[in-house]
Each structure stands twice: as structure tokens, then as C-alpha cells.
Design a protein around this motif. Sequence first.
Motif, PDB file in Angstrom:
ATOM      1  N   ALA A  84     -40.472  -1.281   1.368  1.00  0.00           N
ATOM      2  CA  ALA A  84     -40.360  -2.676   0.941  1.00  0.00           C
ATOM      3  C   ALA A  84     -38.905  -3.041   0.696  1.00  0.00           C
ATOM      4  CB  ALA A  84     -41.183  -2.907  -0.325  1.00  0.00           C
ATOM      5  N   SER A 130     -39.514  -8.243  -2.316  1.00  0.00           N
ATOM      6  CA  SER A 130     -39.567  -9.597  -1.753  1.00  0.00           C
ATOM      7  C   SER A 130     -40.990 -10.155  -1.784  1.00  0.00           C
ATOM      8  CB  SER A 130     -39.024  -9.594  -0.326  1.00  0.00           C
ATOM      9  OG  SER A 130     -39.775  -8.712   0.477  1.00  0.00           O
ATOM     10  N   GLU A 131     -41.971  -9.296  -1.966  1.00  0.00           N
ATOM     11  CA  GLU A 131     -43.372  -9.726  -2.026  1.00  0.00           C
ATOM     12  C   GLU A 131     -43.894  -9.819  -3.452  1.00  0.00           C
ATOM     13  OE1 GLU A 131     -44.989 -10.646   0.802  1.00  0.00           O
ATOM     14  OE2 GLU A 131     -43.044 -10.278   1.725  1.00  0.00           O
TER      15      GLU A 131
END
Length: 139
Positions: A47, A32-33
Motif C-alpha cells: 500500500a 491512501s485508502e
Amino acid sequence: MADQSRLFHLQVISPDRIFYDGDVEMVEMRTSEGEIGVLKNHIPLTAILIPGVLKIKEDGGEKKAALHDGFVEIFKDHVMILAESCEWPEEIDVVRAKEAKLRAERRLSSGDAEVNVARAELALRRSLLRLEMAQSQGK
């Protein structure tokens, strides 16, 4: 042969099977990053995964798979991916993926207030990923 000191253990588990279980040199995925690449001795990290191509670099080459949501736990000497689903390109049903793409596009363009836009967008991303992976295999 790969330098054994550079290898770490990778497990990819989905609800219906152990998708991958072996020693690798590197693994890349979409979080998502953003995109992340992992080598041995990576800093511990957890993550959230989003649909994207899972790249597994192992002795003898690179494997790619369609990874659909989940999360990853990274440790110094192993990585565990818990995936909603994961597919090798040869496992993808192209006709089904095209139909899913059309359904998602229709839902998004309908303007219907009852449509769950986030769910339709996710369905579209998944179908596009499947089609991309199948096309990379010449399907």
C-alpha cells in the motif's frame, strides 16, 4: 511480557537511517485508502502511505512517530515500511514546523497560478502532523 506467538518483525527504513527494527504486536498507519492496522498473519498487501501517525505496539507499550509518505509491504510474519521520512516526537523542531505551516498556508492562499497546489497541500499536511506529534509530547 508479550506473547511471542503474536509478534512479527517490523522494519521502518528511510533514506537516511533504519528508523525502527524490532518485533511488535501491532502497527497502525495511514494509507491512501485509509487507516490500517496490522497484526501477525495479516494477508499480504502492498500500500501507498500518506502523512500520518505511525503507531507501534510493542511489549511494554506504544510508540508513535510522524510518518511522511512511502509505501508498506505486509507479509504474514513481517512488515517493511519504506518511508520518505519518519520522526519520533522528540526529534521534531517545532519552530521549523510552524514556519513550514505558515509558508504552505501563504502559498495556498496567494492565488498565484504558479503555485503547485498539490505540493503546498502536502507541505501543510506534513507541518500539521509534526506539530500534532510535538504537541502530544508537550513541546
